[in-house]
Every structure is written in structure tokens, then in C-alpha cells.
Design a protein around this motif. Sequence first.
Motif, PDB file in Angstrom:
ATOM      1  N   CYS A  79       3.193  22.839  59.962  1.00  0.00           N
ATOM      2  CA  CYS A  79       2.563  21.518  59.866  1.00  0.00           C
ATOM      3  C   CYS A  79       2.461  21.064  58.414  1.00  0.00           C
ATOM      4  CB  CYS A  79       1.184  21.536  60.503  1.00  0.00           C
ATOM      5  SG  CYS A  79       1.184  21.535  62.306  1.00  0.00           S
ATOM      6  N   LEU A  80       2.111  21.986  57.511  1.00  0.00           N
ATOM      7  CA  LEU A  80       2.043  21.629  56.095  1.00  0.00           C
ATOM      8  C   LEU A  80       3.397  21.154  55.584  1.00  0.00           C
ATOM      9  CD1 LEU A  80      -0.193  24.458  54.567  1.00  0.00           C
ATOM     10  CD2 LEU A  80      -0.774  22.035  54.784  1.00  0.00           C
ATOM     11  N   ILE A  81       4.446  21.887  55.912  1.00  0.00           N
ATOM     12  CA  ILE A  81       5.782  21.515  55.453  1.00  0.00           C
ATOM     13  C   ILE A  81       6.233  20.216  56.105  1.00  0.00           C
ATOM     14  CG2 ILE A  81       8.209  22.221  55.477  1.00  0.00           C
ATOM     15  CD1 ILE A  81       7.104  25.143  55.196  1.00  0.00           C
ATOM     16  N   TRP A  82       5.906  20.043  57.363  1.00  0.00           N
ATOM     17  CA  TRP A  82       6.265  18.806  58.067  1.00  0.00           C
ATOM     18  C   TRP A  82       5.626  17.600  57.405  1.00  0.00           C
ATOM     19  CZ3 TRP A  82       3.077  15.324  60.726  1.00  0.00           C
ATOM     20  CH2 TRP A  82       3.747  14.363  61.488  1.00  0.00           C
ATOM     21  N   LEU A  83       4.333  17.702  57.072  1.00  0.00           N
ATOM     22  CA  LEU A  83       3.667  16.529  56.487  1.00  0.00           C
ATOM     23  C   LEU A  83       4.072  16.311  55.035  1.00  0.00           C
ATOM     24  CD1 LEU A  83       0.936  17.067  54.476  1.00  0.00           C
ATOM     25  CD2 LEU A  83       0.054  18.018  56.588  1.00  0.00           C
ATOM     26  N   GLU A  84       4.325  17.398  54.291  1.00  0.00           N
ATOM     27  CA  GLU A  84       4.690  17.234  52.888  1.00  0.00           C
ATOM     28  C   GLU A  84       6.121  16.736  52.701  1.00  0.00           C
ATOM     29  OE1 GLU A  84       1.699  20.615  50.953  1.00  0.00           O
ATOM     30  OE2 GLU A  84       3.842  21.041  51.187  1.00  0.00           O
ATOM     31  N   THR A  85       6.934  16.845  53.738  1.00  0.00           N
ATOM     32  CA  THR A  85       8.309  16.346  53.633  1.00  0.00           C
ATOM     33  C   THR A  85       8.477  14.953  54.247  1.00  0.00           C
ATOM     34  OG1 THR A  85       8.867  17.634  55.627  1.00  0.00           O
ATOM     35  CG2 THR A  85       9.403  18.620  53.501  1.00  0.00           C
ATOM     36  N   VAL A  86       7.397  14.331  54.643  1.00  0.00           N
ATOM     37  CA  VAL A  86       7.466  12.952  55.130  1.00  0.00           C
ATOM     38  C   VAL A  86       8.097  12.027  54.092  1.00  0.00           C
ATOM     39  CG1 VAL A  86       6.042  10.928  55.658  1.00  0.00           C
ATOM     40  CG2 VAL A  86       5.693  13.029  56.919  1.00  0.00           C
ATOM     41  N   PRO A  87       7.732  12.111  52.785  1.00  0.00           N
ATOM     42  CA  PRO A  87       8.374  11.232  51.798  1.00  0.00           C
ATOM     43  C   PRO A  87       9.891  11.396  51.737  1.00  0.00           C
ATOM     44  CG  PRO A  87       6.395  12.205  50.875  1.00  0.00           C
ATOM     45  CD  PRO A  87       6.645  12.904  52.174  1.00  0.00           C
ATOM     46  N   LEU A  88      10.395  12.609  51.986  1.00  0.00           N
ATOM     47  CA  LEU A  88      11.838  12.814  52.014  1.00  0.00           C
ATOM     48  C   LEU A  88      12.446  12.081  53.197  1.00  0.00           C
ATOM     49  CD1 LEU A  88      10.914  15.156  50.107  1.00  0.00           C
ATOM     50  CD2 LEU A  88      12.828  16.464  51.033  1.00  0.00           C
ATOM     51  N   ARG A  89      11.818  12.224  54.366  1.00  0.00           N
ATOM     52  CA  ARG A  89      12.355  11.578  55.569  1.00  0.00           C
ATOM     53  C   ARG A  89      12.298  10.061  55.467  1.00  0.00           C
ATOM     54  NH1 ARG A  89       9.349  15.830  57.697  1.00  0.00           N
ATOM     55  NH2 ARG A  89       7.706  14.534  58.573  1.00  0.00           N
ATOM     56  N   GLN A  90      11.385   9.553  54.674  1.00  0.00           N
ATOM     57  CA  GLN A  90      11.286   8.106  54.490  1.00  0.00           C
ATOM     58  C   GLN A  90      12.141   7.608  53.327  1.00  0.00           C
ATOM     59  OE1 GLN A  90       7.159   6.900  54.195  1.00  0.00           O
ATOM     60  NE2 GLN A  90       6.753   7.328  56.347  1.00  0.00           N
ATOM     61  N   GLY A  91      12.822   8.534  52.649  1.00  0.00           N
ATOM     62  CA  GLY A  91      13.676   8.142  51.530  1.00  0.00           C
ATOM     63  C   GLY A  91      12.925   7.749  50.281  1.00  0.00           C
ATOM     64  N   LEU A  92      11.685   8.226  50.139  1.00  0.00           N
ATOM     65  CA  LEU A  92      10.867   7.870  48.980  1.00  0.00           C
ATOM     66  C   LEU A  92      11.047   8.820  47.816  1.00  0.00           C
ATOM     67  CD1 LEU A  92       7.567   7.022  50.917  1.00  0.00           C
ATOM     68  CD2 LEU A  92       9.206   5.395  49.943  1.00  0.00           C
ATOM     69  N   ALA A  93      11.584  10.012  48.072  1.00  0.00           N
ATOM     70  CA  ALA A  93      11.785  11.003  47.020  1.00  0.00           C
ATOM     71  C   ALA A  93      12.953  11.901  47.400  1.00  0.00           C
ATOM     72  CB  ALA A  93      10.513  11.825  46.816  1.00  0.00           C
ATOM     73  N   GLY A  94      13.607  12.453  46.385  1.00  0.00           N
ATOM     74  CA  GLY A  94      14.718  13.358  46.642  1.00  0.00           C
ATOM     75  C   GLY A  94      14.273  14.783  46.842  1.00  0.00           C
ATOM     76  N   ASP A  95      13.030  15.072  46.445  1.00  0.00           N
ATOM     77  CA  ASP A  95      12.472  16.412  46.578  1.00  0.00           C
ATOM     78  C   ASP A  95      10.977  16.255  46.846  1.00  0.00           C
ATOM     79  OD1 ASP A  95      11.351  19.032  45.966  1.00  0.00           O
ATOM     80  OD2 ASP A  95      13.314  19.503  45.126  1.00  0.00           O
ATOM     81  N   ALA A  96      10.448  17.037  47.771  1.00  0.00           N
ATOM     82  CA  ALA A  96       9.047  16.890  48.154  1.00  0.00           C
ATOM     83  C   ALA A  96       8.105  17.070  46.970  1.00  0.00           C
ATOM     84  CB  ALA A  96       8.707  17.887  49.269  1.00  0.00           C
ATOM     85  N   GLU A  97       8.418  18.019  46.073  1.00  0.00           N
ATOM     86  CA  GLU A  97       7.500  18.283  44.964  1.00  0.00           C
ATOM     87  C   GLU A  97       7.527  17.170  43.914  1.00  0.00           C
ATOM     88  OE1 GLU A  97       8.996  21.326  41.876  1.00  0.00           O
ATOM     89  OE2 GLU A  97       9.939  21.950  43.766  1.00  0.00           O
ATOM     90  N   LEU A  98       8.466  16.245  44.017  1.00  0.00           N
ATOM     91  CA  LEU A  98       8.517  15.115  43.094  1.00  0.00           C
ATOM     92  C   LEU A  98       7.644  13.947  43.550  1.00  0.00           C
ATOM     93  CD1 LEU A  98      12.341  15.064  42.254  1.00  0.00           C
ATOM     94  CD2 LEU A  98      10.467  16.143  40.975  1.00  0.00           C
ATOM     95  N   TRP A  99       7.174  14.011  44.794  1.00  0.00           N
ATOM     96  CA  TRP A  99       6.283  12.954  45.304  1.00  0.00           C
ATOM     97  C   TRP A  99       4.849  13.371  44.979  1.00  0.00           C
ATOM     98  CZ3 TRP A  99       6.958   8.123  46.709  1.00  0.00           C
ATOM     99  CH2 TRP A  99       5.960   7.456  47.431  1.00  0.00           C
ATOM    100  N   ARG A 100       4.253  12.718  43.989  1.00  0.00           N
ATOM    101  CA  ARG A 100       2.974  13.203  43.482  1.00  0.00           C
ATOM    102  C   ARG A 100       1.786  12.896  44.397  1.00  0.00           C
ATOM    103  NH1 ARG A 100       3.439   8.535  39.922  1.00  0.00           N
ATOM    104  NH2 ARG A 100       1.520   7.274  39.864  1.00  0.00           N
ATOM    105  N   TRP A 101       1.992  12.064  45.400  1.00  0.00           N
ATOM    106  CA  TRP A 101       0.896  11.714  46.292  1.00  0.00           C
ATOM    107  C   TRP A 101       0.889  12.613  47.533  1.00  0.00           C
ATOM    108  CZ3 TRP A 101       4.135   7.794  44.288  1.00  0.00           C
ATOM    109  CH2 TRP A 101       3.590   7.107  43.181  1.00  0.00           C
ATOM    110  N   SER A 102       0.931  13.892  47.285  1.00  0.00           N
ATOM    111  CA  SER A 102       0.865  14.865  48.373  1.00  0.00           C
ATOM    112  C   SER A 102       0.470  16.212  47.783  1.00  0.00           C
ATOM    113  CB  SER A 102       2.211  14.987  49.103  1.00  0.00           C
ATOM    114  OG  SER A 102       3.082  15.885  48.451  1.00  0.00           O
TER     115      SER A 102
END
Length: 233
Positions: A113-136
Amino acid sequence: MARLPRLYAPDLPHLAQARFTVPLSAGGDGGAMLDQVAAWLEADARQHGVAVHGWALTFDQLLLMATPSGPGGISAVIQSLGRRLAARLHIGRVFAGRFRSTLVEPGAWVLPCLIWLETVPLRQGLAGDAELWRWSSAPAHVGAAAAGLLHDHADYWACGNTPFDRQANYRARMAEGVAPSAAQRIEQALYGQWALGGPAFVQSLEGTSSRRAAASKRGRPRKQPRAEDENAR
């Protein structure tokens, strides 16, 4: 049909999802708005006794993995955020309907569940890497940012004996992502608002959860044979 009461059980992680009626980027600087909502989230979680294990904020939704100290903790956080956003955006309704939530089985479903929610920005095309999306919580979980509001769950601590081991192992798991079948299970649990876990976990919730934790089987109950029918055999 009357809506079901919120599913709650003490000392267990909950996965929650709240969708916004208006994208947070609609007013201009979406990043500044996300910064503000993240700050409010940290303050409200502390105030209402909600231990946040993971979170992700995008322009259209908020996702939380958290263990509340009481049955109304997560609801209080969502309601407080709604009031703050309504005042800031000058709109009446902030969230698109009632937020969804589900109980999560520790040891089996917390990390997916943690990985699923933290990779939402990737699935939405907002970031190329989950750790680059600072709002998570992703940057904190891989050691790229301070923990902030996080209270790491025991399942995350089990990823390694040292912070470096935990961060490296979690980064590897996040790179693998969540299997489609597991993602479907998570989304179905959120949509139906039933417990996410195996039969033993669901059974263990009897007597402690606020309501039935699993959906009833469809169709009519199986007819039990009458005594005279059994005797006639």
C-alpha cells in the motif's frame, strides 16, 4: 441504500483516499498550494493523534496510510483540511464525496500500500521517479528527505537493520512497483471500503472493528436441509 459506517479497528493501519473537487493547480502556483496542504496535514495529524506512515499529495487527491489513536482521527484530519482549503480557495465543497478508507493487514499489505500510494505521481505523469516528487513520503523512505510528519510502521523497519539498509531495500521494492493483481486488490478494497487482508485477518476483526469487515457473499443464503429430509435419506 444507507451508507456503511466508517470501518475502524484500534491499533491498525488505515489506507485513506480523498479526491478534490477542484485541482489544486487550478488557481496558479500548484506547488505552493501543495506545500501549504502538506504543512496543514502535518499540523492536523499531530493535533488529532494520527500516526502517518505514508502519504502522497497530488493536484487531484490526498492519500494516507496512518494509524489513528481513535475512531474519528482520520475523519478529523480530512475535515480540518477541508475547512482550511475551503477558506483558502473560496469554494464550498473541497472533497468530491466522502473519503474512502480501508483497514490494512500488517505484515502483508502495508508495504504494497505504501508503494502503491507513493507511486501515484508516476502513474499520473507528474514525476519520472517517486523520490523526486517532494509532496509524498517517498523521499523520506529512501533517505532523500527528512522524515517530517512520518511515524514509520514496523513493516518499514523490517526492511533492514540500519537506516541505510531500510532505505536501500525500500528503494529497490519501490523500483519494482506493485504487481497489477496487488494494485487491483488495493483499489478494490478502497472502493468497497472493506478490509484489505487474508481470511485470518478479516476473521480477527470480529468483535473489534466498527462494522463487518468483509462483504457478504452474493446470492441467497444456502438452504439448510430440514430434519425430515435428512431422515428420509
